[in-house]
Design an enzyme around this catalytic site. Sequence first.
Site, PDB file in Angstrom:
ATOM      1  N   LYS A  45       0.881  -1.273  -0.131  1.00 20.16           N
ATOM      2  CA  LYS A  45       0.196   0.179   0.019  1.00 20.16           C
ATOM      3  C   LYS A  45       0.727   1.312   0.036  1.00 20.16           C
ATOM      4  CE  LYS A  45      -2.899  -0.887   3.503  1.00 20.16           C
ATOM      5  NZ  LYS A  45      -3.982  -0.793   4.620  1.00 20.16           N
ATOM      6  N   LYS A  47       2.492   2.119   2.502  1.00 20.05           N
ATOM      7  CA  LYS A  47       2.273   2.946   3.903  1.00 20.05           C
ATOM      8  C   LYS A  47       3.371   2.154   4.881  1.00 20.05           C
ATOM      9  CE  LYS A  47      -1.410   4.000   5.917  1.00 20.05           C
ATOM     10  NZ  LYS A  47      -2.962   3.992   6.394  1.00 20.05           N
TER      11      LYS A  47
HETATM   12  N1  C2G Z   1     -10.337   6.332   9.926  1.00 22.31           N
HETATM   13  C1  C2G Z   1     -11.234   7.284  10.436  1.00 22.31           C
HETATM   14  N2  C2G Z   1     -11.005   8.569  11.078  1.00 22.31           N
HETATM   15  C2  C2G Z   1      -9.710   8.911  11.093  1.00 22.31           C
HETATM   16  C3  C2G Z   1      -8.655   8.127  10.443  1.00 22.31           C
HETATM   17  C4  C2G Z   1      -8.953   6.987   9.844  1.00 22.31           C
HETATM   18  O1  C2G Z   1     -12.671   7.102  10.592  1.00 22.31           O
HETATM   19  N3  C2G Z   1      -9.292  10.092  11.523  1.00 22.31           N
HETATM   20  C5  C2G Z   1     -10.884   5.104   9.445  1.00 22.31           C
HETATM   21  C6  C2G Z   1     -10.307   4.971   8.051  1.00 22.31           C
HETATM   22  O2  C2G Z   1     -11.346   5.701   7.055  1.00 22.31           O
HETATM   23  C7  C2G Z   1     -10.421   3.505   7.972  1.00 22.31           C
HETATM   24  C8  C2G Z   1      -9.969   2.835   9.322  1.00 22.31           C
HETATM   25  O3  C2G Z   1     -10.143   4.189  10.087  1.00 22.31           O
HETATM   26  O4  C2G Z   1     -11.780   2.950   7.770  1.00 22.31           O
HETATM   27  C9  C2G Z   1      -8.477   2.573   9.249  1.00 22.31           C
HETATM   28  O5  C2G Z   1      -7.698   3.701   8.877  1.00 22.31           O
HETATM   29  P1  C2G Z   1      -6.304   3.155   8.478  1.00 22.31           P
HETATM   30  O6  C2G Z   1      -5.688   2.357   9.483  1.00 22.31           O
HETATM   31  O7  C2G Z   1      -5.586   4.441   8.071  1.00 22.31           O
HETATM   32  O8  C2G Z   1      -6.222   1.978   7.243  1.00 22.31           O
HETATM   33  P2  C2G Z   1      -6.287   2.208   5.885  1.00 22.31           P
HETATM   34  O9  C2G Z   1      -4.739   2.400   5.497  1.00 22.31           O
HETATM   35  O10 C2G Z   1      -7.019   3.149   5.360  1.00 22.31           O
HETATM   36  O11 C2G Z   1      -6.419   0.944   5.303  1.00 22.31           O
HETATM   37  O12 C2G Z   1      -8.199  -2.561   2.462  1.00 22.31           O
HETATM   38  C10 C2G Z   1      -8.458  -1.492   3.082  1.00 22.31           C
HETATM   39  C11 C2G Z   1      -7.126  -0.792   3.905  1.00 22.31           C
HETATM   40  O13 C2G Z   1      -6.617  -1.821   4.618  1.00 22.31           O
HETATM   41  C12 C2G Z   1      -7.804   0.362   4.598  1.00 22.31           C
END
Ligand code: C2G
Length: 139
Positions: A45, A47
Amino acid sequence: MNKIVITYGTFDLFHIGHLKLLTRLRALGDRLVVGVSTDEFNAVKGKRTTIPYIDRAAIVAALSVVDAVFPEDNWDQKRTDIARFGAHVFGMGDDWKGRFDDLGDICEVVYLPRTPDVSTTEIRAQVRKPSLQTDPSPC
Ligand code: C2G
């Protein structure tokens, strides 16, 4: 009906935005299962994670609103996971809005508003800030 909700994420440096999302998703059903991105998948990803998968998964698994955690290794496992868990709802934060609509033929797809003003990136930046230099010598 035992309504099952499924979601996915990295959950690095776990914060209130993650907790609010998981809590709201859990409230949509009776059980919440969470795919936590492995370190290898996060590399895919693009990340960089601070906390290793085993610890990120343990933190998410310890939450009262989470019933099961499993590794997310790739983009393409969601359809199989939804079938495996018998999930009725797939939910993500709305930064993903539209991205997973194709799953709508096998479950309800929901995108919930992200929690503003908190992010793993911001937390990592704050942690990295050099602390104010204080004179180490006794006054
Ligand atoms: N999230 C949120 N508010 C934030 C930060 C994150 O609601 N301030 C939500 C994101 O929208 C996501 C979840 O928390 O639904 C997890 O966020 P991340 O850990 O950043 O995950 P991400 O990298 O978006 O991975 O296949 C899908 C991916 O694995 C999602």
